[in-house]
Design a protein around this motif. Structure first.
Motif, PDB file in Angstrom:
ATOM      1  N   MET A  15       0.828  -1.207   0.000  1.00 22.43           N
ATOM      2  CA  MET A  15       0.000   0.000   0.000  1.00 22.43           C
ATOM      3  C   MET A  15       0.865   1.261   0.000  1.00 22.43           C
ATOM      4  O   MET A  15       0.623   2.214  -0.759  1.00 22.43           O
ATOM      5  CB  MET A  15      -0.927  -0.008   1.217  1.00 22.43           C
ATOM      6  CG  MET A  15      -1.685   1.299   1.443  1.00 22.43           C
ATOM      7  SD  MET A  15      -2.817   1.701   0.107  1.00 22.43           S
ATOM      8  CE  MET A  15      -4.072   0.428   0.390  1.00 22.43           C
ATOM      9  N   LEU A  16       1.886   1.286   0.842  1.00 24.47           N
ATOM     10  CA  LEU A  16       2.770   2.444   0.923  1.00 24.47           C
ATOM     11  C   LEU A  16       3.534   2.648  -0.379  1.00 24.47           C
ATOM     12  O   LEU A  16       3.725   3.782  -0.831  1.00 24.47           O
ATOM     13  CB  LEU A  16       3.745   2.279   2.092  1.00 24.47           C
ATOM     14  CG  LEU A  16       3.139   2.343   3.501  1.00 24.47           C
ATOM     15  CD1 LEU A  16       4.192   2.019   4.556  1.00 24.47           C
ATOM     16  CD2 LEU A  16       2.536   3.712   3.757  1.00 24.47           C
ATOM     17  N   THR A  17       3.968   1.562  -0.999  1.00 27.91           N
ATOM     18  CA  THR A  17       4.716   1.649  -2.257  1.00 27.91           C
ATOM     19  C   THR A  17       3.857   2.231  -3.364  1.00 27.91           C
ATOM     20  O   THR A  17       4.279   3.159  -4.075  1.00 27.91           O
ATOM     21  CB  THR A  17       5.231   0.260  -2.673  1.00 27.91           C
ATOM     22  OG1 THR A  17       6.089  -0.261  -1.649  1.00 27.91           O
ATOM     23  CG2 THR A  17       6.007   0.342  -3.984  1.00 27.91           C
ATOM     24  N   PHE A  18       2.661   1.700  -3.529  1.00 24.03           N
ATOM     25  CA  PHE A  18       1.763   2.195  -4.579  1.00 24.03           C
ATOM     26  C   PHE A  18       1.298   3.616  -4.284  1.00 24.03           C
ATOM     27  O   PHE A  18       1.132   4.421  -5.203  1.00 24.03           O
ATOM     28  CB  PHE A  18       0.560   1.258  -4.730  1.00 24.03           C
ATOM     29  CG  PHE A  18       0.809   0.105  -5.663  1.00 24.03           C
ATOM     30  CD1 PHE A  18       0.472   0.191  -7.006  1.00 24.03           C
ATOM     31  CD2 PHE A  18       1.378  -1.065  -5.205  1.00 24.03           C
ATOM     32  CE1 PHE A  18       0.693  -0.854  -7.877  1.00 24.03           C
ATOM     33  CE2 PHE A  18       1.610  -2.136  -6.063  1.00 24.03           C
ATOM     34  CZ  PHE A  18       1.271  -2.036  -7.404  1.00 24.03           C
ATOM     35  N   SER A  19       1.086   3.929  -3.010  1.00 21.46           N
ATOM     36  CA  SER A  19       0.673   5.288  -2.640  1.00 21.46           C
ATOM     37  C   SER A  19       1.770   6.291  -2.966  1.00 21.46           C
ATOM     38  O   SER A  19       1.507   7.367  -3.523  1.00 21.46           O
ATOM     39  CB  SER A  19       0.323   5.352  -1.157  1.00 21.46           C
ATOM     40  OG  SER A  19      -0.809   4.565  -0.860  1.00 21.46           O
ATOM     41  N   ALA A  20       3.013   5.940  -2.625  1.00 21.86           N
ATOM     42  CA  ALA A  20       4.136   6.826  -2.900  1.00 21.86           C
ATOM     43  C   ALA A  20       4.304   7.052  -4.400  1.00 21.86           C
ATOM     44  O   ALA A  20       4.535   8.185  -4.854  1.00 21.86           O
ATOM     45  CB  ALA A  20       5.426   6.238  -2.314  1.00 21.86           C
ATOM     46  N   ILE A 131      -8.416   7.127  -2.656  1.00 22.61           N
ATOM     47  CA  ILE A 131      -8.506   8.360  -1.866  1.00 22.61           C
ATOM     48  C   ILE A 131      -7.176   9.095  -1.880  1.00 22.61           C
ATOM     49  O   ILE A 131      -7.135  10.336  -1.979  1.00 22.61           O
ATOM     50  CB  ILE A 131      -8.947   8.035  -0.418  1.00 22.61           C
ATOM     51  CG1 ILE A 131     -10.402   7.554  -0.400  1.00 22.61           C
ATOM     52  CG2 ILE A 131      -8.774   9.255   0.485  1.00 22.61           C
ATOM     53  CD1 ILE A 131     -10.876   7.061   0.956  1.00 22.61           C
ATOM     54  N   VAL A 132      -6.077   8.360  -1.781  1.00 19.99           N
ATOM     55  CA  VAL A 132      -4.746   8.972  -1.848  1.00 19.99           C
ATOM     56  C   VAL A 132      -4.574   9.725  -3.164  1.00 19.99           C
ATOM     57  O   VAL A 132      -4.091  10.866  -3.190  1.00 19.99           O
ATOM     58  CB  VAL A 132      -3.642   7.903  -1.693  1.00 19.99           C
ATOM     59  CG1 VAL A 132      -2.270   8.482  -2.057  1.00 19.99           C
ATOM     60  CG2 VAL A 132      -3.613   7.362  -0.274  1.00 19.99           C
ATOM     61  N   ILE A 133      -4.987   9.102  -4.264  1.00 19.17           N
ATOM     62  CA  ILE A 133      -4.878   9.747  -5.574  1.00 19.17           C
ATOM     63  C   ILE A 133      -5.751  10.994  -5.628  1.00 19.17           C
ATOM     64  O   ILE A 133      -5.324  12.052  -6.106  1.00 19.17           O
ATOM     65  CB  ILE A 133      -5.269   8.759  -6.692  1.00 19.17           C
ATOM     66  CG1 ILE A 133      -4.237   7.634  -6.784  1.00 19.17           C
ATOM     67  CG2 ILE A 133      -5.383   9.483  -8.042  1.00 19.17           C
ATOM     68  CD1 ILE A 133      -4.626   6.511  -7.740  1.00 19.17           C
TER      69      ILE A 133
END
Length: 260
Positions: A15-20, A131-133
């Motif tokens: 999750m952190l990798t794709f979010s970053a 949501i991050v995007i």
């Protein structure tokens, strides 16, 4: 809900990798738009009209029109699709391959509950990334003083969530059938890539326009979702695929032998 929480923790790194990656690319793309927004139309005209159509660009030269081609048509679906596919393929299959699924089923947890909570964790994960995007797009408009309305961001985020959930559900179904993450990911990726290819084919070859009905990409963004919002007939098709994938998956998972 213990399975959901445990699964979310296990996939925190992904999750952190794709979010970053999403944050970096989105902010970079918006920065590029600030450099070329005044000459975007001229740059676009350097390319053949058919190539513009394949790339997802139309007559809208606004920020939403730019993002429709540069983000929503290709990179956005790649990010959210890859996330949904890899996660959907691994949630059940990896635990069977690693022989850890017995630890859950031995705790008097029914197969129904196990399947549903695993699937629910897939939905939550895709929603979080979406949501991050969306928040990154909103933050970018504030930082770079870009004219992109919140409703356009909501349209785009909703479209990406449904597309990611569709791809993830297909992989989740495949994992429920074959119990092998690599096979499930291959099937999910194959369906997504084929959808993009068929979408490009129907836009350039008039005699093959019927192939669009076999394309996930057509149902997802033929309407230019970040510009015009949801095409409810198209998204009903994607929602039907999600429901069918879930229903078949849970039925098969309840009946087949579990690897142990």
């Amino acid at each position: 809900m213990n399975i959901v929480i445990n699964t979310l923790k296990q996939n925190k790194k992904k999750m952190l990798t794709f979010s970053a990656a999403s944050i970096f690319y989105t902010m970079f793309l918006l920065y590029v738009w600030t450099l070329f927004s005044d000459t975007f139309g001229d740059i676009l005209n350097l390319f053949p009209k058919q190539l513009q159509i394949i790339a997802g660009f139309g007559d809208d030269l606004s920020t939403a029109g730019f993002l429709n081609g540069e983000f929503m048509h290709l990179i956005g679906p790649i990010i959210i699709g890859a996330f949904g596919i890899t996660l959907g393929a691994s949630l059940i299959a990896s635990e069977e391959e690693n022989k850890t699924i017995d630890q859950f089923l031995a705790l008097s947890i029914s197969r129904n509950r196990y399947f549903i909570e695993k699937y629910f964790s897939l939905l939550i994960s895709i929603l979080i990334l979406t949501i991050v995007i969306g928040l990154t797009l909103k933050l970018g408009t504030l930082i770079y003083d870009i004219n992109l309305s919140s409703i356009n961001i909501l349209y785009g985020s909703t479209g990406l969530f449904i597309f990611g959930t569709t791809c993830g559900s297909i992989s989740f179904l495949s994992a429920s059938i074959f119990a092998k993450a690599s096979n499930a990911a291959t099937i999910g990726a194959g369906v997504a890539i084929l959808g993009y290819v068929l979408d490009s084919v129907y836009k350039t070859v008039d005699s093959l326009s019927y192939v669009k009905y076999l394309s996930l990409h057509y149902y997802y963004n033929d309407n230019g979702v970040i510009i015009n919002g949801l095409d409810y007939k198209h998204f009903l098709v994607l929602f039907s695929i999600i429901v069918i994938s879930f229903s078949i998956g849970i039925s098969i998972f309840n009946k087949r032998d579990i690897k142990s």
